[in-house]
Every structure is written in structure tokens, then in C-alpha cells.
Design a protein around this motif. Structure first.
Motif, mmCIF file in Angstrom:
data_model
loop_
_atom_site.group_PDB
_atom_site.id
_atom_site.type_symbol
_atom_site.label_atom_id
_atom_site.label_comp_id
_atom_site.label_asym_id
_atom_site.label_seq_id
_atom_site.Cartn_x
_atom_site.Cartn_y
_atom_site.Cartn_z
ATOM 1 N N ASP A 218 37.781 68.787 42.631
ATOM 2 C CA ASP A 218 36.972 68.635 41.422
ATOM 3 C C ASP A 218 37.316 69.657 40.346
ATOM 4 O O ASP A 218 36.956 69.485 39.184
ATOM 5 N N SER A 219 38.034 70.718 40.717
ATOM 6 C CA SER A 219 38.439 71.694 39.697
ATOM 7 C C SER A 219 39.640 71.207 38.900
ATOM 8 O O SER A 219 39.988 71.797 37.867
ATOM 9 N N ALA A 220 40.293 70.147 39.365
ATOM 10 C CA ALA A 220 41.415 69.544 38.639
ATOM 11 C C ALA A 220 40.886 68.424 37.744
ATOM 12 O O ALA A 220 39.913 67.753 38.084
ATOM 13 N N ARG A 221 41.521 68.236 36.615
ATOM 14 C CA ARG A 221 41.067 67.230 35.652
ATOM 15 C C ARG A 221 41.730 65.880 35.930
ATOM 16 O O ARG A 221 42.921 65.803 36.209
ATOM 17 N N ARG A 222 40.933 64.830 35.833
ATOM 18 C CA ARG A 222 41.447 63.456 35.915
ATOM 19 C C ARG A 222 40.737 62.643 34.846
ATOM 20 O O ARG A 222 39.498 62.551 34.835
ATOM 21 N N VAL A 223 41.501 62.079 33.917
ATOM 22 C CA VAL A 223 40.928 61.292 32.826
ATOM 23 C C VAL A 223 41.687 59.973 32.736
ATOM 24 O O VAL A 223 42.908 59.956 32.536
ATOM 25 N N MET A 224 40.955 58.879 32.904
ATOM 26 C CA MET A 224 41.518 57.533 32.820
ATOM 27 C C MET A 224 40.682 56.720 31.839
ATOM 28 O O MET A 224 39.459 56.870 31.779
ATOM 29 N N HIS A 225 41.355 55.835 31.092
ATOM 30 C CA HIS A 225 40.646 54.885 30.242
ATOM 31 C C HIS A 225 40.861 53.485 30.799
ATOM 32 O O HIS A 225 41.988 53.100 31.112
ATOM 33 N N ARG A 226 39.774 52.730 30.930
ATOM 34 C CA ARG A 226 39.835 51.428 31.572
ATOM 35 C C ARG A 226 39.287 50.347 30.659
ATOM 36 O O ARG A 226 38.304 50.559 29.933
ATOM 37 N N THR A 227 39.916 49.179 30.689
ATOM 38 C CA THR A 227 39.388 47.992 30.035
ATOM 39 C C THR A 227 39.162 46.908 31.073
ATOM 40 O O THR A 227 39.755 46.926 32.150
ATOM 41 N N GLN A 228 38.301 45.975 30.753
ATOM 42 C CA GLN A 228 38.015 44.835 31.619
ATOM 43 C C GLN A 228 38.171 43.544 30.830
ATOM 44 O O GLN A 228 37.616 43.410 29.731
ATOM 45 N N ILE A 229 38.907 42.574 31.399
ATOM 46 C CA ILE A 229 39.044 41.265 30.792
ATOM 47 C C ILE A 229 37.956 40.365 31.354
ATOM 48 O O ILE A 229 37.790 40.266 32.571
ATOM 49 N N LYS A 230 37.210 39.720 30.482
ATOM 50 C CA LYS A 230 36.090 38.900 30.904
ATOM 51 C C LYS A 230 36.530 37.747 31.780
ATOM 52 O O LYS A 230 37.598 37.162 31.596
ATOM 53 N N GLY A 231 35.675 37.411 32.736
ATOM 54 C CA GLY A 231 35.900 36.216 33.529
ATOM 55 C C GLY A 231 35.534 34.974 32.757
ATOM 56 O O GLY A 231 34.696 35.006 31.846
ATOM 57 N N ASN A 232 36.165 33.856 33.114
ATOM 58 C CA ASN A 232 35.888 32.591 32.452
ATOM 59 C C ASN A 232 34.847 31.758 33.182
ATOM 60 O O ASN A 232 34.222 30.871 32.597
ATOM 61 N N ALA A 233 34.686 32.003 34.473
ATOM 62 C CA ALA A 233 33.760 31.215 35.280
ATOM 63 C C ALA A 233 33.431 31.999 36.549
ATOM 64 O O ALA A 233 34.141 32.921 36.935
ATOM 65 N N ALA A 234 32.354 31.591 37.208
ATOM 66 C CA ALA A 234 31.987 32.188 38.486
ATOM 67 C C ALA A 234 33.029 31.837 39.541
ATOM 68 O O ALA A 234 33.673 30.780 39.463
ATOM 69 N N PRO A 235 33.222 32.684 40.544
ATOM 70 C CA PRO A 235 34.159 32.368 41.630
ATOM 71 C C PRO A 235 33.756 31.077 42.347
ATOM 72 O O PRO A 235 32.568 30.836 42.581
ATOM 73 N N VAL A 236 34.746 30.255 42.702
ATOM 74 C CA VAL A 236 34.474 28.981 43.384
ATOM 75 C C VAL A 236 35.439 28.811 44.533
ATOM 76 O O VAL A 236 36.511 29.406 44.555
#
Length: 298
Positions: A280-298
Motif C-alpha cells: 500500500d505504500s506503492a502508488r497504483r493509478v488506473m483509469h477505467r471505462t465501461q462500454i454499456k451492454g445492449n441487452a441482458a445476458p441470455v
């Protein structure tokens, strides 16, 4: 895990070929020879094809600002806003599409979510009725050791199940818990519970078909508080434990060791992922995006 020696050639920038190099594991490939800030249609088509073929793709050595990351992400579809997590702080100021994953604090306040601990195997936000289609993570700062991300092929897990087990689970539905995130933190605004039958969350088929590839996969989401509808709790727990034993097998996974400038895109519908803890004394920085789903899983 090292990348395999074999590579595939796909159409790339200005008609030049790019390399798609499989990891040699059950999933994953590195795409080389591209700048994600300057993609033509053939390059993007090659990336999308590699993504469908390998479930996870890695592009190294990128120099992206936040708007570059958003622009590339939007080529796959509309973007979700960053989810509210345990701290309430969730996104880059003015850019709600970018979710910050970090253990860094400023003036005692976390700048992002998930800290430095282990993030257990999970599918992003499967507790929603329509989960995100894909997630993209871009590394800005990485610790000298730890914080590796592993990915698991849910195609490979399902295909390996014994036929008798496949028949047993074919028509089952699973509730995906929305109480805790993958770091074990209680989600903001949710009341703590450890009863899988009453915890909040969406219900999805346990076995799904991928809408783009047509392949069958196991859709588990995450282990904590999950529940197979219609079964006694003890029976649900035993069957889920049996299925999760397959997820734990290393032959279904690929581990990524991060460098600054890495971008990883994964298909949220047919993979799971986890993160190793780090100092935890080391730095970790990530930026994340999410692409929307089109439908519920089937």
C-alpha cells in the motif's frame, strides 16, 4: 505469462499489417503496431476482431490523455458513467465516464476505489439487469511488484465441464449479488447482508450464449452471496462451489503484469478477472471505462 511466438496478421494503419500475438494461454492477445490516438477503420476492425477471437487484448506503450481514452472506448459503444463505490469518489473531475482505480490518497481522501488489497474473481457489475459489455483499463502508475491482473475464459470453463454437470445446470438461473464489490467493500447505500437468498442483485441465466460469437459460456459473476434460484441454500452452495473449483484452475487463466502505458480491453460477458494485492505504500493509478451492454445476458 509470456506471449507465444506465433502471431496473426491483421489489416492495420494505412493498410499496413499489425501483429496480433496470442498469449499462449486460454485467452488474451497483444496487439502491436498501433497508436490508439490515431486509428483508421481497418485498424479498429482488426482490434475488434482480435477482441472477439481472444476475449482480452493488450496494447502496450500508449500515451493517452483522458479524452483519448474516452474517444477510443466510444468506438465500441456508448459508455457507462463510473459506478459509485465504497468511498463515494468515483470519477475524473468533469469526466464521469472515467472510473479511477487507485490506492492513492490526497489530504487523507482516496482519489479512487479498490485500494491495494486483493480483488477476487468477478465480472464487472453483473448485479445489474444489463451489465456492461466490456471494460477497459489504462495504467498511469504501477507498483514495482504486485497488482497483477488475471483473466479467466468462461468459454473454456464451460467447455470443460462434464456433460452430466452441463445438463444439471442448463436451465438454472443465478442471482448476482450487489451488496459487496470485488474488493470486499460494502457498496454505497446498500445494507450489509450475508444471506444469498435475500441480498440485492439481478438474476441471469447460469449458462449464456455470447451475442457476437455464438459461443456458450458460464456466467458466474462473483462467488460471495450468489444464489441458484429454486434450490435449497445448501444445494446451491455445494453446486456453486463445484463450479468455482473449475474457475480456480490455472489452465483457464492468463496473468498480466502491468507497465505504465498499458491498455487492456476485456469482454465482460465471457471473462472474469481478479487482482493481486500490492504494497500500500506503492502508488497504483488506473483509469477505467465501461462500454454499456445492449441487452441482458441470455
Amino acid at each position: 505469462m509470456a506471449l507465444s511466438a506465433g502471431s496473426e496478421v491483421a489489416s492495420g494503419r494505412r493498410g499496413e499489417p499489425i501483429d496480433v500475438i496470442p498469449t499462449g494461454a486460454a485467452l488474451g492477445a497483444e496487439v502491436r503496431g498501433i497508436d490508439l490516438r490515431d486509428l483508421d477503420a481497418s485498424q479498429f476492425a482488426a482490434i475488434e476482431r482480435a477482441w472477439h477471437d481472444h476475449q482480452v487484448i493488450l496494447v502496450r506503450g500508449q500515451t493517452l490523455n483522458d479524452q483519448d481514452l474516452i474517444t477510443f472506448s466510444r468506438r465500441f459503444g456508448d459508455l457507462d458513467w463510473a459506478p459509485v463505490q465504497e468511498t463515494g469518489r468515483r470519477f475524473v473531475e468533469g469526466l464521469p465516464e472515467i472510473y479511477i482505480v487507485s490506492n492513492v490518497t490526497v489530504n487523507g481522501q482516496p482519489i479512487g476505489s479498490l485500494g491495494s488489497g486483493e480483488a477476487v474473481w468477478h465480472t464487472d457489475m453483473s448485479y445489474l439487469d444489463v451489465p456492461p459489455m466490456a471494460s477497459m483499463l489504462y495504467s498511469l502508475e504501477v507498483p514495482p511488484a504486485g497488482g497483477n491482473t488475471s483473466f479467466c475464459s468462461m468459454y473454456a470453463v464451460y467447455e470443460t465441464l462434464p456433460d452430466e454437470l452441463k445438463r444439471k445446470i442448463a436451465n438454472l438461473k443465478i442471482k448476482h449479488d450487489g451488496t459487496y464489490n470485488s474488493g470486499g467493500y460494502l457498496r454505497q447505500g446498500v445494507t450489509a447482508t450475508d444471506d444469498p437468498r435475500t441480498s440485492p442483485g439481478a438474476v441471469h441465466p447460469l449458462v449464456c450464449t455470447h451475442p457476437d460469437t455464438g459461443r456458450r459460456m458460464l456466467y458466474l459473476g462473483r462467488r460471495r452471496n450468489s444464489y441458484l434460484l429454486g434450490l435449497e441454500l445448501a444445494e446451491s452452495e455445494a453446486l456453486l462451489n463445484q463450479l468455482w473449483d473449475f474457475v480456480a484452475r490455472p489452465e483457464f487463466a492468463w496473468e498480466h503484469v502491468w507497465r505504465v502505458g498499458d491498455l487492456v480491453l476485456w469482454d465482460n460477458r465471457c471473462t472474469m478477472h481478479r487482482r493481486d494485492p500490492f504494497d500500500d505504500s506503492a502508488r497504483r493509478v488506473m483509469h477505467r471505462t465501461q462500454i454499456k451492454g445492449n441487452a441482458a445476458p441470455v
